[in-house]
Design an enzyme around this catalytic site. Sequence first.
Site: not given
Length: 473
Positions: A122-123, A166
């Site tokens: 995700k990041t 995010e």
Amino acid sequence: MSAPDLTPGDLGRVHFIGLGGAGMSAVARVLLGQGVRVSGSDAAASSTLSALASLGADTTVGHQAGNVDGVDTVVVSSAIRATNPELVASQQRNLRILHRSEALAVAMTGREVVAVAGTHGKTTTTAMITVMLQSAGREPSFAIGGDVAALGVNAAWADGSVFVAEADESDGSFLNYSPRIAVVTNVEADHLDHYGTAEAVYEVFDRFAALLPADDGVLITCLDDDGAAALVARIGDTRRTRTYGYSEFADVRIGETHTAGSGSTSLLSFSVDGLDCEQELRLSVPGAHNVRNAAAAFTVALELGVDPAAAAVGLAAFTGAARRFEAKGTGRGVRVFDDYAHHPTEVTAALHAARAVAAGHGVHVLFQPHLFSRTREFAAEFATALNLADSATVLDIYAAREDPTPAVTSRLITDRLTVPGGYLADPAEAVQAVAARAVPGDIILTIGAGDVTQYGAHLVAALTGSGNPTGPS
């Protein structure tokens, strides 16, 4: 008014309990950028608190009831305990209390939201999309769960029409968002301390996809991942989908990957083909997982109407996110990296990337398991992943939000290791042992979501013979 009905102007003075956290500080930055009055507290002083204070936030070290005097809205995360004196005082005063995700949802009001979810990646994917859009002149606002060198910060409010966020699935709070574009990098069983079963994890991603507008929403996901592919199959034709990956059936297909250069200076080049577009992409971050992350970002670019060549330039400028295979230094010809990986799939990806960067030399790991529940569920899988290294030394479990669980220790992992290393309770001893095994050309990788990140500097010191080589005892 409930959170979905609020605008930033309705919040009044906003106080963050635990302001120094990555997710909390990101929301605070966005609200400060919109002119909202922000205050916050944390248990210890930090560079994050200082940076927010320089932006106008009223920051306090220590938690006490008086910190919420004059406050209209209080923001908490799932990590804040019910006994926190500021939370107790807020409840007694009937103040508006929002979860961090609800506050971010309010902060994103009026923007086209790109929400990036998934068990892993995700990041990095959120950061890639943001850097890419900035490079293309789209001036996105963003909120990311980690610092990004190419951005300088983890969040900002900007003039463009797009907000990239995010979306954390760990506690289900990503269901508070209203995305127009949802990216799901992959879906695996994790956070079972919250969900209980793998089926509950899959179900919450179904609910996340259902948040997309039926008319113009789009789900972008990786067809190579079994969990993500199953998500696409389950939602059927209820939402528009765009897939990416190495699969020949993906809408955006990744071609053969080539490596130019060697070690940490190597570049990955590969083509993406699909949706009436063919484009060569280059990356300066290692690993097949990052190739997929870049394909996700490129698919977002196509959806937003970004020129493919401009998207390629932006992705080439991406140099990584904090704690994602982050270089910490070199000593005695040994390079030290740090990675946030805390699930077996992530550890496996990090070690494959390390192997590519090591270019035939050894890879040594200092691993800190994160959460008793995760260690209990995935001990065998962690051992399988760590056995990809030449040695793996394992510290005690980082408890984070959990209380110790009887009989759940790091030995559940180390008893299954087939490579040198094993369990060491003393971090100072572990640092010395790992440094002693490495020879010039090797890589040392600290892995975990806890405080193992601090030992990268101690490993460099042990290798160079400078400073305090053993670190804290």
